[in-house]
Motif scaffolding. Structure first.
Motif, PDB file in Angstrom:
ATOM      1  N   GLN A 175      -0.957  -5.504  -1.126  1.00 41.26           N
ATOM      2  CA  GLN A 175      -1.241  -4.687   0.125  1.00 41.26           C
ATOM      3  C   GLN A 175       0.343  -4.545   0.527  1.00 41.26           C
ATOM      4  O   GLN A 175       0.915  -3.511   0.823  1.00 41.26           O
ATOM      5  N   SER A 205       4.873   3.075   4.260  1.00 41.77           N
ATOM      6  CA  SER A 205       3.904   3.133   5.170  1.00 41.77           C
ATOM      7  C   SER A 205       2.995   2.399   5.291  1.00 41.77           C
ATOM      8  O   SER A 205       2.030   2.820   6.235  1.00 41.77           O
ATOM      9  N   LYS A 206       1.727   2.602   3.974  1.00 44.08           N
ATOM     10  CA  LYS A 206       0.796   2.021   4.109  1.00 44.08           C
ATOM     11  C   LYS A 206       0.826   0.600   3.516  1.00 44.08           C
ATOM     12  O   LYS A 206      -0.093  -0.118   3.719  1.00 44.08           O
ATOM     13  N   ARG A 207       2.437  -0.101   3.822  1.00 46.19           N
ATOM     14  CA  ARG A 207       2.429  -1.776   3.960  1.00 46.19           C
ATOM     15  C   ARG A 207       1.602  -1.943   5.148  1.00 46.19           C
ATOM     16  O   ARG A 207       1.388  -0.860   6.291  1.00 46.19           O
ATOM     17  N   ASP A 241       4.547   2.791  -0.685  1.00 45.33           N
ATOM     18  CA  ASP A 241       5.101   3.738   0.266  1.00 45.33           C
ATOM     19  C   ASP A 241       5.058   3.004   1.034  1.00 45.33           C
ATOM     20  O   ASP A 241       3.472   1.841   1.346  1.00 45.33           O
TER      21      ASP A 241
END
Length: 990
Positions: A865, A872-874, A870
């Motif tokens: 993760q 912003s998705k972490r 991207d």
């Protein structure tokens, strides 16, 4: 060779005009120089015979009477070209494990050849092969290992010739010599110059220590420690050392030499002090002129002795001035007061140049013609010797005797002069002053009693000693009622000429307090006093009822007062009980403190202002250095002790700024303290303070932090491979994540988060450190900091930060994922031995690090993760802390283990080494998996070939002495990878 027609004349014109680059620096030692040989090179070409299309050709030219050789090849119209040119055997200096190959060459533009664009190439390859002896003309391609593909920066056209210069590094050389080989695969090339050299740190003298020429280290030894020798007439408490970098530069000198006593530093030498000057101890100080009242000796003096009549006190430094005797005190006066004798005097006019003046009192008492020392019969206050004040009180004197008092001035050199000069020859008047007087003892009141008593009068009498006095004595009598209110007490004072009195008009049945004191001749109190209580008699008609009523009324009043006092105390106690918790809560600095935002110290016009604002200044005397524990960018790092008055002694780490720094280096050095001083969290390294104001030559600027006993996390985990359970490792990660959440909440980006920058204390608590690369975020929560250059730690850095040099807390999350992998892999190097270019290419192609051995699946999923493309998705650091807390509260969640592929994680290509050739020995194989400490175990067990290794099972590995679980698994999985001939590692092989 028709494709290269017309190029050669232009080539040698260029050489004739501009020459060939030869760098003659003292830090480079040349092993091979094709241009400077000037004769037949004897290089080998392969294949030997290619018919009409030969491979590499040697071309000879004469320039100014000297022979020059070049090599060229130009078979651009032929497919599948494989032409090799090998140098002669190049002998290597034993300590030179890293050499540089500098090439000058020309590559023809493929577009300039008609009809050859499909087969023409514009690159060629550089190879190397090590050997312990010259193999002559024997040539086998399989013995060579590729170093690099050589590509030109500029390509030569038909009408314009362009010469390229390229330098490549050959690392980790270990045998007696090596060959270089150049492979042509279909290009049109002219090889003008080949120069092979290694770098050295030249012989030098630094800080009065001489260091020999030293070969620069390789990638496995970036800093090579070298011991030196102090120059003549210089000494050092510790062995002088210095570090040689891979670039041939000396850095971070340790153990500075200092000139001996009597010598000073002059241009890297120690020269004798000139006549009239001296130096008492080994130091970096210059010789100083001889101080006042001393003799000036010849050159090389270590001390200047005192002139005749002048001395140094035992506690005086041998480098200080000399002093003489003080003169006598002045204006000695004796006065009598309150039964005591007060002696006062003025300080001497000449103190002999000293400030440690003290006084002593000598006393003699005379009866008639006989005089003797007073001895212990009298008392001095505060003392009779060692006085620093110019007065003393004398008591316990006998009356009617003659006393002689002598006050003598002393200094630190008095005892020396009394030893040097016989008493008979000493002039007593030089430092003493004498006075004589007849002492008259003041009278003493010894007893007071009532002679007569009535209801309204009292007759009193008191005894006086001595009974006979040369002058009449007067007395002061004071009396008052005993039960008077103290606020309105009325005193009656009488001055009497005799030792008896009758007091009238008193109140019947009343107690009175009487005090009597003898007066001196001037009317001031001169003797002892005594206080007694006496009562008048009562009336015979006294009303008993009134008395009883009065007693009862007094008792009631007393009871009322007691009740009031108890009520007030209880009320006060209840008030404290109610206010205590609230006061504690609202006075807490942590609860009142608002959320802070990090302030970049680089925004200050004067960086020193930031240091003063965010860091505490420590006096250098409070710091004790104990041991060097590392070398930082700016200087050495010490372990030491910080002892501040009023605080408990604590162990600290001390970063120092090496000598010879510039002001910019000092500001950069202290900027880290300006950053650290803004943080206060248990998982962030704590700044104790800085030293910036000390002017001492040996005490430069320092940054003092708390001391972390176990050092850097990556090294600590490697040293304890396999010794911690997953639960403990996750606990370490939770602490790191908490520290990063704190930094993120302060709008702060670390930029260099890695296990090497995490420190571990003796309780295994992990703390984030090393804020040298960090920067502040903008006000926008998604804001970034953009830098125009500088080094980036590729293996730990998010792809968007590498590509665009933009850093956010999300890029720190990516780095945290790499730290998680390091921790679960017990300090393994991320991406193993892949180059930075290979790492970037693999990440862009969606490759992610595989799960380490025995890594819980939930932990590895969190890593993945953190590595989402991207940003912003972490997850955010707050989410990471919550998840790790959840795992720690449920240890069973750590029992599910992620899949593990030893072929990738161990990075062993089948039964081969990194160059594709089989491992030559068991020790070579163990070294490749960092288990070389078990080489002797394998040898003692008779496992000496790789075939025997492949037959081993887990029980066999245990039996030879491999006990640590992590080491056992590493060796076992490595053998499993050796057995698998379908290794997927070739995708990543260098």
């Amino acid at each position: 060779m028709e494709f290269f027609t017309g190029v050669r004349p232009l080539l040698f014109s260029y050489v004739l005009i501009n020459g060939i680059l030869i760098t003659l620096q003292t830090k480079e030692e040349v092993l091979l120089d094709m241009r400077a040989t000037g004769g037949e090179l004897g290089w080998l070409t392969w294949p030997l015979d290619q018919g009409d299309k030969p491979g590499w050709e040697v071309i000879q030219r004469t320039l100014n009477g000297s022979q020059f050789y070049t090599f060229s090849v130009c078979n651009v119209g032929e497919r599948e070209q494989d032409n090799w040119l090998r140098t002669t055997f190049i002998q290597r200096r034993p300590s030179a494990s890293r050499v540089f190959v500098e090439l000058q060459f020309i590559v023809r533009d493929c577009n300039s050849f008609d009809g050859a664009s499909l087969t023409c190439k514009e690159t060629f390859n550089l190879f190397t092969s090590e050997s312990d002896a010259d193999v002559g003309t024997t040539f086998r391609k399989g013995q060579f290992k590729k170093v690099a593909t050589i590509a030109p920066d500029e390509i030569t056209s038909k009408n314009e010739l362009r010469i390229n210069t390229e330098t490549k590094v050959v690392e980790n050389l270990s045998r007696k010599g090596f060959y270089l080989a150049f492979q042509d695969i279909g290009a049109c090339i002219a090889l003008l110059s080949v120069r092979v050299y290694y770098k050295t740190c030249p012989a030098t003298v630094k800080s009065l220590a001489s260091f020999p020429e030293t070969v620069a280290g390789g990638e496995n030894q970036a800093l090579r420690e070298v011991s030196g020798v102090c120059v003549e007439n210089a000494i050092s408490e510790e062995l002088p050392r210095i570090y040689c970098t891979v670039d041939g530069e000396w850095v971070v000198p340790v153990g500075q030499c200092q000139c001996k006593p009597g010598y000073e530093e002059v241009e890297d030498e120690c020269q004798e002090c000139k006549a009239g000057s001296f130096k008492a101890e080994a130091s970096g100080d210059k010789c100083t002129p001889c101080p006042a009242n001393t003799q000036e000796l010849d050159s090389g003096a270590v001390v200047c002795p005192c002139m005749d009549g002048f001395y140094r006190a035992p506690n005086d430094p041998p480098t200080g001035p000399c002093s003489g005797l003080p003169s006598a005190p002045r204006d000695l006066v004796a006065t009598t007061s309150a039964g005591k004798l007060l002696l006062t005097w003025s300080p001497p006019e000449d103190t002999g140049g000293r400030t440690d003046i003290t006084y002593s009192i000598e006393c003699q008492r005379c009866e008639g013609m006989v005089c003797q020392s007073c001895g212990e019969k009298i008392r001095y206050e505060p003392a009779g010797v060692g006085l620093t004040d110019t007065k003393v009180s004398v008591s316990e004197l006998d009356a009617h005797l003659n006393y002689t008092f002598t006050v003598e001035a002393h200094s630190g050199v008095t005892v020396l002069t009394s030893q040097a000069v016989p008493p008979a020859n000493r002039p007593p008047s030089t430092s003493a002053l004498t006075t004589s007087l007849l002492y008259t003892d003041p009278p003493k009141i010894t007893a007071m009693r009532v002679m007569e008593r009535s209801s309204t009068s009292l007759s009193l009498f008191w005894d006086v000693k001595p009974r006979v006095h040369p002058r009449p004595i007067r007395y002061e009598l004071t009396y008052r009622k005993k039960d008077d209110n103290l606020d309105v007490t009325t005193y009656t004072v009488l001055i009497l000429e005799k030792n008896s009195v009758q007091i009238k008009d008193l109140v019947p049945g009343t107690a009175y307090l009487f005090r009597v004191q003898a007066l001196s001749s001037d009317g001031s109190p001169g003797g002892s006093s005594m206080e007694e209580q006496f009562e008048t008699s009562e009336h015979l008609t006294q009303n008993n009822t009134a008395v009883i009523f009065g007693v009862a009324a007094g008792g009631a009043a007393m009871l009322f007062i007691v009740i009031v006092v108890l009520f007030l105390r209880r009320r006060k106690r209840n008030s404290h009980t109610r206010q205590g918790p609230e006061d504690t809560y609202f006075s807490s600095s942590e609860q009142l403190k608002p959320l802070k935002t990090y302030v970049d110290p680089h925004t200050y016009e004067d960086p020193n202002t930031a240091v003063l604002k965010f860091a505490t200044e420590i006096h250098p005397s409070h710091i004790t250095k104990q041991k060097v524990i590392g070398a930082g960018e700016f200087g050495e790092v010490y372990r030491g002790i910080l002892k501040v008055p009023g605080r408990k002694e604590v162990a600290v780490a001390i970063k120092t700024l090496k000598p010879g720094y510039t002001e910019k280096q000092r500001q950069d050095f202290l900027s880290e303290a300006s950053i650290m001083g803004q943080f206060s969290h248990q998982n962030i390294i704590r700044l104790e303070g800085v030293v910036t104001k000390c002017k001492d030559f040996f005490k430069h600027a320092m940054i003092v932090t708390e001391y972390m006993e176990n050092g850097a996390l990556d090294r600590y985990l490697r040293d304890h491979d396999g010794e911690f359970a997953s639960f403990q490792l996750v606990g370490m990660l939770r602490g790191i994540a908490a520290g990063m959440k704190y930094l993120s909440d302060m709008s702060y980006v670390h930029r260099d988060l890695a296990a090497r920058n995490i420190l571990v204390n003796n309780t295994l608590e992990c703390k984030v450190s090393d804020f040298g690369l960090s920067r502040v975020l903008e006000d926008d929560p998604e804001g970034t900091y953009t830098t125009s250059g500088g080094k980036i730690p590729i293996r730990w850095t998010a792809p968007e930060a590498i590509a665009y040099r933009k850093f956010t807390s999300a890029s720190d999350v990516w780095s945290f994922g790499i730290v998680m992998w390091e921790v679960m892999a017990f300090g393994e190097r991320p991406y193993w031995d892949m180059s930075n270019h290979e790492v970037m290419k693999a990440i862009n192609e969606a490759f992610r690090l595989p799960a380490p051995m025995d890594c819980p699946s939930a932990v590895y999923q969190l890593m993945l993760q953190c590595w989402l493309q991207d940003r912003s998705k972490r997850p955010r650091f707050g989410d990471i802390v919550s998840l790790l807390d959840k795992l720690l509260r449920s240890p069973d969640s750590l029992k599910t283990i992620a899949d593990f592929d030893p072929r990738i994680s161990i990075r062993l290509p089948s039964t081969s080494g990194s160059d594709g050739s089989p491992f030559r020995s068991v020790s070579e194989w163990l070294e490749s998996i960092k288990m070389s400490q078990y080489s002797e175990n394998f040898a003692c067990a008779g496992v000496v070939t790789m075939d025997q290794v492949l037959q081993m099972k887990n029980e066999d590995i245990k039996n030879i002495g491999v006990r640590l679980p992590g080491h056992l698994k590493r060796i076992a999985y490595s053998i499993l990878g050796l057995k698998d001939q379908t290794s997927t590692l070739s995708v990543f092989a260098v």
